[in-house]
Design an enzyme around this catalytic site. Structure first.
Site, PDB file in Angstrom:
ATOM      1  N   HIS A 222       2.231 -31.052   2.167  1.00 11.71           N
ATOM      2  CA  HIS A 222       2.640 -32.006   3.202  1.00 11.71           C
ATOM      3  C   HIS A 222       2.903 -33.407   2.675  1.00 11.71           C
ATOM      4  CE1 HIS A 222      -1.661 -32.824   2.854  1.00 11.71           C
ATOM      5  NE2 HIS A 222      -1.394 -34.013   3.327  1.00 11.71           N
TER       6      HIS A 222
HETATM    7  N1  UDP Z   1      -7.675 -28.259   5.706  1.00  7.22           N
HETATM    8  C1  UDP Z   1      -7.950 -27.531   6.840  1.00  7.22           C
HETATM    9  N2  UDP Z   1      -7.015 -26.663   7.322  1.00  7.22           N
HETATM   10  C2  UDP Z   1      -5.808 -26.475   6.724  1.00  7.22           C
HETATM   11  C3  UDP Z   1      -5.532 -27.227   5.544  1.00  7.22           C
HETATM   12  C4  UDP Z   1      -6.477 -28.114   5.063  1.00  7.22           C
HETATM   13  O1  UDP Z   1      -9.048 -27.637   7.394  1.00  7.22           O
HETATM   14  O2  UDP Z   1      -4.998 -25.685   7.207  1.00  7.22           O
HETATM   15  C5  UDP Z   1      -8.677 -29.226   5.235  1.00  7.22           C
HETATM   16  C6  UDP Z   1      -9.118 -29.033   3.817  1.00  7.22           C
HETATM   17  O3  UDP Z   1     -10.192 -28.138   3.750  1.00  7.22           O
HETATM   18  C7  UDP Z   1      -9.521 -30.434   3.402  1.00  7.22           C
HETATM   19  C8  UDP Z   1      -8.644 -31.311   4.231  1.00  7.22           C
HETATM   20  O4  UDP Z   1      -8.116 -30.500   5.268  1.00  7.22           O
HETATM   21  O5  UDP Z   1     -10.874 -30.681   3.743  1.00  7.22           O
HETATM   22  C9  UDP Z   1      -7.544 -31.866   3.389  1.00  7.22           C
HETATM   23  O6  UDP Z   1      -6.681 -32.580   4.172  1.00  7.22           O
HETATM   24  P1  UDP Z   1      -5.174 -32.878   3.815  1.00  7.22           P
HETATM   25  O7  UDP Z   1      -4.670 -31.860   2.869  1.00  7.22           O
HETATM   26  O8  UDP Z   1      -4.473 -33.051   5.107  1.00  7.22           O
HETATM   27  O9  UDP Z   1      -5.232 -34.326   3.176  1.00  7.22           O
HETATM   28  P2  UDP Z   1      -5.408 -34.931   1.726  1.00  7.22           P
HETATM   29  O10 UDP Z   1      -6.726 -34.462   1.194  1.00  7.22           O
HETATM   30  O11 UDP Z   1      -4.246 -34.498   0.917  1.00  7.22           O
HETATM   31  O12 UDP Z   1      -5.377 -36.398   1.947  1.00  7.22           O
END
Ligand code: UDP
Length: 355
Positions: free
Chosen positions: A203
Site C-alpha cells: 500500500h
Molecule cells: N495488518 C492487519 N491486517 C492486514 C494487514 C496488516 O492487521 O490485512 C496489520 C499488521 O499486522 C501490522 C499493521 O497492520 O500490525 C501494519 O500496518 P500497515 O501495513 O498498514 O502500516 P505500516 O506498518 O506499513 O506503517
C-alpha cells in the site's frame, strides 16, 4: 499528569494497544483519533480485538493529499489540545497524524513524546520519511525501537532526550500470537494448510500511486508460486480499480484487509511474507517467517542484517530468488522482547514528573 495520545491509522492502533492500557494505570490518558483511517476494517476492528480504549475525541480529518490531510489534522488538533490541556502529547510512527500531532503540540508549547523515533529509510521521497524526520525534530522525548534509531538521532543532532525502549508493536505481536492461534479461523476459512502459501501486502505510495510501479507490482504478484493471499488495502484496491488492473490479479487470493488476529495467524503460518509495510516486516521477523520486502530501502535494517528479510523492490526475479533462500538458524531478539510499552510508561512517568 494528563497525556493526549494522537492516533489515526492502522499501525498506530496496534501501537496504542501496547501502551494505552498500561499508561492509564499511572496517568490520565486521552486518545484523539484523527480519522486518517476511519473504516471498520482499518480502524474499529483493532480497537475491538486489541482492547484499545475508545477514542475520547474523533476529528474526522481523513482523506485528501498528504499536505491537505496534515493541514486539516493540524487545524482540528489546535482547539482540542487547548481544551484538553495535556502535560505531554504522545505520537507514534510516521504518518500525517504523527507529524500533525507533534507540530500542533509544539506550537501550543506542549512537549511531545515520539514512539518509534529515529527510524530512517534515508529515502526522502517517501512521505513517511519526511514525517519521521520532522516529527523527531519537533519532539522532546524520543523513544527508540532500536540502537540504530538512537544512532540516527545522534547523527542528525536532534535536540531531544533519547531512550532505547524496544518496539511496542513487538509487544503486541508477542502478546497476541497464541491468542490469534486459538481464536482465528482464517486458515480454515481460506482452506489453507500451514506452510503452503504466501501472504502479500502492499500500500506504500511509492508502489501504488504511480501507474508503472503499480503495474510492476501486479506483474510481480502474478509471477509468484501460488497460492498467494493478498489482503488488499483500500488505497491499493482503489488504484488497481482505477487503472483497470483488478482482473490481472486473477490467480491471487484477494481478500479484504484482515483484522489483527487473522492477519497474525495467516502470516505466522505462511511460507514467506511479501510486503512494503514497515510493521509487517517486523512482525514476520518476530514470527520467524522469511520476509521479502517490495522496496529498495527499509528502516528495519536489522531484519535484513539478520538474514530474515530481503529487499527486492519490484523485481520479480529477485523476489523468486529471495523465496528460495533458507533463513538462518539464528533469530536474535531485536525489538525489546515484549517489554517496550513498560519502558515507554516508565520514561513518560519520569519525564512528566520533571515538568
Ligand atoms: N495488518 C492487519 N491486517 C492486514 C494487514 C496488516 O492487521 O490485512 C496489520 C499488521 O499486522 C501490522 C499493521 O497492520 O500490525 C501494519 O500496518 P500497515 O501495513 O498498514 O502500516 P505500516 O506498518 O506499513 O506503517
Amino acid at each position: 499528569m494528563r497525556i493526549v495520545t494522537v492516533v489515526g491509522n492502522r499501525p498506530q492502533f496496534v501501537k496504542a494497544a501496547a501502551v494505552s492500557r498500561l499508561l492509564r494505570e499511572r496517568a490520565d490518558e486521552l486518545i484523539v483519533h484523527t480519522g486518517q483511517h476511519y473504516d471498520d476494517e482499518l480502524s474499529r476492528v483493532f480497537f475491538d480485538e486489541l482492547n484499545v480504549p475508545a477514542p475520547d475525541r474523533e476529528l474526522d480529518a481523513g482523506g485528501g493529499t498528504n499536505t491537505a490531510q496534515t493541514a486539516r489534522i493540524l487545524g482540528a488538533l489546535e482547539p482540542v489540545l487547548a481544551e484538553l490541556d495535556p502535560s505531554l502529547v504522545l505520537v507514534y510512527g510516521d504518518t500525517n497524524s504523527t507529524l500533525a500531532g507533534a507540530l500542533a503540540a509544539s506550537q501550543a508549547g506542549i512537549p511531545t513524546g515520539h514512539v518509534e523515533a529515529g527510524m530512517r529509510s534515508f529515502d526522502r521521497s517517501m512521505p513517511e520519511e519526511l514525517n519521521r524526520v520532522l516529527t523527531d525534530h519537533a519532539s522532546e522525548l524520543l523513544l527508540c525501537s532500536t540502537a540504530t534509531a538512537m544512532r540516527n538521532l545522534e547523527h542528525e543532532g536532534i535536540r531531544g532526550e533519547y531512550h532505547l525502549v524496544g518496539d511496542v508493536m513487538a509487544d503486541v505481536s508477542l502478546a497476541f500470537r497464541d491468542i490469534a492461534e486459538e481464536r482465528s479461523p482464517i486458515l480454515d476459512q481460506l482452506g489453507l494448510g500451514p506452510g503452503s502459501y504466501l501472504v502479500a501486502t502492499a500500500h506504500r505510495a511509492g508502489n501504488v500511486d504511480r501507474p508503472e510501479r503499480l503495474e510492476a507490482l501486479v506483474a510481480l504478484l502474478g509471477a509468484l508460486p501460488g497460492p498467494v493471499v493478498l489482503p488488499l488495502h483500500p488505497r491499493t484496491r482503489e488504484r488497481l480499480t482505477a487503472a483497470g488492473l483488478m482482473d490481472r490479479l486473477d490467480g491471487i487470493r484477494v481478500v479484504p484487509p484482515l483484522g489483527y488476529l487473522d492477519f497474525l495467524k495467516l502470516a505466522r503460518h505462511a511460507r514467506a511474507v511479501l510486503t512494503d509495510s514497515g510493521g509487517v516486516q517486523k512482525e514476520a521477523y518476530l514470527l520467524g517467517v522469511p520476509c521479502v520486502t517490495l522496496r529498495d530501502s527499509t528502516e528495519w535494517v536489522e531484519t535484513v542484517e539478520a538474514g530474515w528479510n530481503t529487499l527486492v523492490d519490484l523485481d520479480p526475479a529477485a523476489a523468486l530468488a529471495a523465496l528460495e533462500l533458507r533463513p538462518p538458524e539464528d533469530r536474535p531478539e531485536l525489538y525489546g522482547g515484549g517489554h517496550a510499552a513498560e519502558r515507554v510508561c516508565e520514561v513518560l512517568g519520569a519525564y512528566t514528573q520533571r515538568l
